[in-house]
Design an enzyme around this catalytic site. Structure first.
Site, PDB file in Angstrom:
ATOM      1  CD  GLU A  27      -2.809   1.335   2.363  1.00 45.73           C
ATOM      2  OE1 GLU A  27      -2.729   0.518   3.285  1.00 45.73           O
ATOM      3  OE2 GLU A  27      -3.602   2.270   2.350  1.00 45.73           O
ATOM      4  CG  MET A  82       0.084  -3.239   4.910  1.00 48.45           C
ATOM      5  SD  MET A  82      -0.887  -1.781   4.429  1.00 48.45           S
ATOM      6  CE  MET A  82      -2.063  -2.546   3.331  1.00 48.45           C
ATOM      7  CG  ASN A 109      -0.222  -6.716   3.830  1.00 54.07           C
ATOM      8  OD1 ASN A 109      -0.277  -5.803   3.019  1.00 54.07           O
ATOM      9  ND2 ASN A 109       0.717  -6.792   4.763  1.00 54.07           N
ATOM     10  CG  HIS A 121      -6.183   0.622  12.537  1.00 56.97           C
ATOM     11  ND1 HIS A 121      -6.842   1.834  12.483  1.00 56.97           N
ATOM     12  CD2 HIS A 121      -5.633   0.452  11.306  1.00 56.97           C
ATOM     13  CE1 HIS A 121      -6.699   2.363  11.290  1.00 56.97           C
ATOM     14  NE2 HIS A 121      -5.966   1.551  10.546  1.00 56.97           N
ATOM     15  CD  GLU A 122      -3.147  -1.985  10.530  1.00 55.82           C
ATOM     16  OE1 GLU A 122      -3.800  -2.072   9.482  1.00 55.82           O
ATOM     17  OE2 GLU A 122      -2.605  -0.925  10.916  1.00 55.82           O
ATOM     18  CD  GLU A 161      -6.121   3.483   6.718  1.00 57.49           C
ATOM     19  OE1 GLU A 161      -6.321   3.322   7.941  1.00 57.49           O
ATOM     20  OE2 GLU A 161      -5.510   2.638   6.025  1.00 57.49           O
TER      21      GLU A 161
END
Ligand code: BES
Ligand code: ZN
Length: 876
Positions: free
Chosen positions: A126, A267, A269, A301-302, A324
């Protein structure tokens, strides 16, 4: 305008066009090697509609080996290639494309694409890193099903991970391989692979519909003992998203890998999150209470992105806040359910009001949904993230939390497997709640912070209280923008601080708290049934990201600071008093005695027995120097530092005995416990210590040193080290040496050590930082190290960054220019330290401008840094 700015291409939302082709499936084979990784990709390419335009794939820093179309090798005259694209002329509606490329992960210092971190190979795609792995339609509206085969030397890369579920594995002499399939179509920015000598810890989770999921955290062997907390947080997030949003996980595996070299925090993914070690590793001896909270929040969050971002993804990067802002909001809800909700809200609100408002008032101001950019990496901003989250929060307040959740479920169901826009999100809420969000949409489109003017008047003859509210929405150029829909939560108190129940506009039930919804430029609200003049508590819970100007007197603020039952407003009243006091010292050099009203209010907060000690600690903490600057016409960093320090010293002197007494009374009565209540006790005790330390006495320094040496947890150790690093006396070096010696083997703890020295007020700070850049534990290529030393100096040490001789500016400029060729993203974050140059007094203003010019004139500046400095210089 410089030559650079002319050639950097600007991308506009209004130019969005769907792609001419789609790639519904991709098979990737990676022969992994540090210097020479071979990538073979096999793409199914579908032409979108009937046209004869060529297929243009993205690709950067790739060595092309071969191309085959439908099995036939393609001659060079049938394609074109430049630095960033590969153009193919395909005649048919459906094609199979095979492309072989070679890349060098070891040479990838940008940490973007496939790169090496220690002995591990990992990816960050990203927003546009996938094009550095292979030629592809590297845009978020292209969704593909991935099958990924990894092959590498067994001894060097015993672990081979990719997105989805592992479907095959085997050996081949000294090599081994693993095949992964991800059945969920995804954009390329969610692609990930990891290979390396990693170990893992494991847990299992059964989803509500019965899927058994293996949860793993991978890290280097020495870090494995520090992974348990993160694994627990992952499980908590999964439970929470099922319970609150009805969202379940959708693969058999969920892997998280911790790496030391990472540009961001973490991140999302698909099925294979990659994390900066600082948001995974945590054990009491090395992680502070704040670190534990961050780990839990970032893991949450992820994970939460699995629905808000992955299952429903973005049409284009202008929609970034759709994933986000929304996910930050979900993360905040998750966090509030596992911690002190009041304190969490204050921290989040404070961040918006200080940092996001500052961004929105500077050269980088942009709407939550930007309409143009040069480098998308520069738009992972506070505006997109936390103003975006506030916008979602307002929505939830306006339609009610039940309605909001219904709307979210509708959004997820409706757009599962699609790439959509913020309008789709609002549309789903409109449908589910039967509301019209036409005016609300402006929150996504307008930059700038709305200013609210509020005035109240009480009529004792009628018992009515009128609140008049005006809103003003200037953009960066001062131009008026249309009024917004703004929810303002209000309550009234009597002058003793007792809550008062009132009727609003003689309608509805008598109640304490009311939600007023502004829609016009000026509006009046009438509260009835009062017997005496009330004190208004406005913007409760920070119900909207706006600035409020009131005419509340110091006495009234002191009442709210002592009694308001909304934590945000109570804290805010105290902050306003503190700010007014510091500005009084700043603006009048003859002031040397504390204002009695302020001092008394502070004393009450200090000696009170509040149920939430973490709140009490926050309420006693003075506003930051950077935040005070917003309230001066021209910023004088030295003056602000002195004024704040003097007020702290005066408070510490006045309340020395109480502070010491509380400090001792709050001592732990047993071994370390990592729960919310004990963390709150530590926070208050360490706040007392911070005040005592500004007295700069030998006795208190010894006390702090003792706390550092005997601490059984990092919170207490660091809370002693930071103020000790401010003391220009031998105890400083004693403390720093002890800390280094004790925790030298832990890179994340050394980051704290670097940071403590970077933010020191001691005169020799800059020369010490220069020396520290040569320290054995400092690594110029590691983003965490750069942030801890250089970033902290530039962003969190206003006294020395803004040294009158420009030495701070020179140093940061030097470091930035040395970083830029290696890692533009990290360099760009340093560049933003100069953004507010216009706000400073004339001397600094000129020096900061010179620094920006020097950066802008450097040969071969990255697009990332170029965009930041050009915008700053163009600021008028
Ligand atoms: N998707 C981002 C990570 C990211 C950001 C990758 C920018 C590439 C460029 C991730 O979900 C994220 O937002 N991470 C934050 C932490 C989060 C808790 C706000 C980060 O990395 O700072
Ligand atoms: Zn995110």
């Amino acid at each position: 305008m410089s030559a650079k700015q002319k050639c950097a291409e600007r991308i506009y939302l209004k130019d969005y066009k769907p792609a001419d082709y789609r790639i519904p499936a991709i098979e990737l084979e990676l022969d992994l090697d540090r210097e020479k990784t071979r990538v073979r990709s096999r793409l199914t390419v579908d032409r979108a509609g009937d046209h004869n335009r060529p297929l243009v794939l993205h690709g950067e820093k790739l060595d092309l080996v071969s191309i085959k179309v439908n099995g036939q090798a393609l001659d060079p005259q049938h394609y074109q290639r430049d630095d960033t694209t590969l153009t193919l002329f395909l005649g048919e509606p459906q094609t199979t494309l095979e492309i072989e490329t070679e890349i060098n992960p070891a040479a990838n210092s940008e940490l973007n694409g496939l790169y090496a971190s220690a002995d591990t190979l990992c990816t960050q795609c990203e927003p546009e890193g996938f094009r550095r792995i292979t030629y592809f339609l590297d845009r978020p509206d292209n969704l593909s099903v991935y099958r990924v085969s990894l092959r590498a030397l067994k001894a060097e890369y015993p672990v081979l991970l990719a997105n989805g579920n592992q479907v095959e594995a085997g050996e081949d002499g000294r090599y081994h391989y693993a095949v992964w399939e991800d059945p969920h179509p995804k954009p390329s920015y969610l692609f990930a692979v990891v290979a390396g000598p990693l170990e893992f810890i494991e847990d299992h989770f059964r989803t509500a519909s019965g899927r058994k999921v293996a949860l793993r955290i991978y890290a280097r062997a020495r870090d494995i003992p520090q992974c348990d907390f993160a694994l627990g947080a992952l499980r908590d997030s999964m439970i929470w998203d099922e319970k609150v949003y009805g969202c379940e996980y959708d693969l058999d595996q969920y892997n998280i890998v911790a790496v030391e070299d990472f540009n961001m925090g973490a991140m999302e993914n698909k099925g294979l999150n990659v994390f900066n070690t600082r948001y995974v590793l945590a054990q009491p001896a090395t992680a502070t209470d704040q670190d534990y909270r961050s780990v839990r929040d970032v893991i949450g969050h992820e994970y939460l992105h699995n629905w808000s971002g992955n299952r429903v993804t973005l049409r284009d990067w202008f929609q970034l806040s759709l994933k986000e802002g929304f996910t930050v909001f979900r993360e905040q809800q998750f966090s509030a359910d596992h911690d002190s909700a009041g304190v969490k809200r204050i921290e989040d609100a404070n961040l918006v009001r200080t940092q996001q408002f500052r961004e929105d008032a500077g050269p980088m101001a942009h709407p939550v949904r930007p309409d143009s950019f040069v480098e998308i990496n520069n738009f992972y901003t506070l505006t997109v993230y936390i103003k975006g989250a506030e916008v979602v929060r307002m929505l939830s307040l306006l339609v009610g939390s039940e309605g909001f959740l219904k709307g979210c479920r509708h959004y997820f169901a409706q757009h599962d497997g699609e790439a959509v826009t913020t309008d789709h999100f609002l549309g789903a809420i409109e449908t589910a709640c039967d509301v019209d969000l036409t005016q609300f949409r402006h929150w996504y489109e307008q930059p700038g912070t709305p200013q609210l003017q509020v005035s109240g008047s009480f009529d004792p003859t009628t018992g009515q209280y009128r609140l008049r509210m005006g809103q003003d929405n200037p953009d960066a150029s001062g131009e008026r923008q249309p009024p917004l829909q703004i929810p303002i939560v209000v309550a009234l108190f009597d002058i003793e601080g007792n809550p008062v129940e009132t009727e609003l506009q003689t309608k509805g039930p008598k109640q304490h708290e009311h939600t007023l919804v502004l829609t016009d430029a000026v509006q009046e609200f009438v509260f009835t049934g009062l017997t005496s003049r009330p004190i208004p508590s406005l913007l409760r819970g920070f119900s909207a990201p706006v600035m409020v100007q009131t005419e509340l007197a110091g006495r009234d603020l002191a009442v709210l600071a002592g009694h308001d039952n909304d934590p945000f407003c109570r804290w805010d009243a105290g902050q306003t008093l503190a700010r007014q006091e510091i500005l009084r010292w700043l603006n009048d050099s003859s002031v040397d005695v504390l204002d009695a009203n302020f001092s008394e209010s502070f004393g009450k907060t200090l000696t009170a027995d509040l149920p939430d000690l973490a709140f009490q600690a926050l309420a006693l903490t003075l506003p930051e120097e950077n935040d005070l600057g917003e309230f001066a016409d021209e910023i004088d960093p030295e003056g602000i530092h002195q004024a704040r320090w003097s007020v702290m010293q005066a408070l510490a002197g006045r309340y020395q005995d109480h502070l010491l007494e509380r400090y001792h009374a709050l001592q732990a009565n047993g071994p370390y416990q990592r729960d919310v209540a004990d963390a709150a006790r530590r926070a208050l005790r360490n706040t007392c210590l911070a005040y005592l330390m500004v007295l700069e006495s030998e006795d208190v320094s010894r006390l702090a040193l003792k706390q550092l040496i005997t601490a059984d947890n990092m919170t207490d150790a660091l809370a002693a080290l930071v103020p000790l690093a401010n003391q220009a006396r031998p105890v400083r070096d004693e403390a720093l040496a002890f800390f280094e010696q004790r925790w030298g083997e832990y890179p994340l703890v050394m980051d704290k050590w670097f940071r403590a020295q970077a933010v020191s007020r001691c005169e020799d700070t800059l020369s010490r930082i220069r020396t520290l850049t040569q320290h054995a534990y400092y690594h110029q290529e590691n983003p965490n190290k750069i942030r801890a030393l250089i970033g902290a100096f530039a962003h969190a040490n206003p006294l020395h960054f803004h040294a009158p001789d420009a030495s701070g500016y020179q140093f940061v400029t030097e470091q930035l220019l040395a970083t830029d060729p290696k890692n533009p993203q990290v360099a760009a974050r340093l560049a933003s330290a100069f953004n507010l140059w216009k706000r400073y007094e004339p001397g600094r203003r000129a020096q900061m401008r010179d620094a920006l010019k020097q950066i802008s004139d450097a040969p071969k500046l990255s697009r990332d840094v170029g965009e930041i400095v050009e915008r700053a210089l163009a600021d008028t």
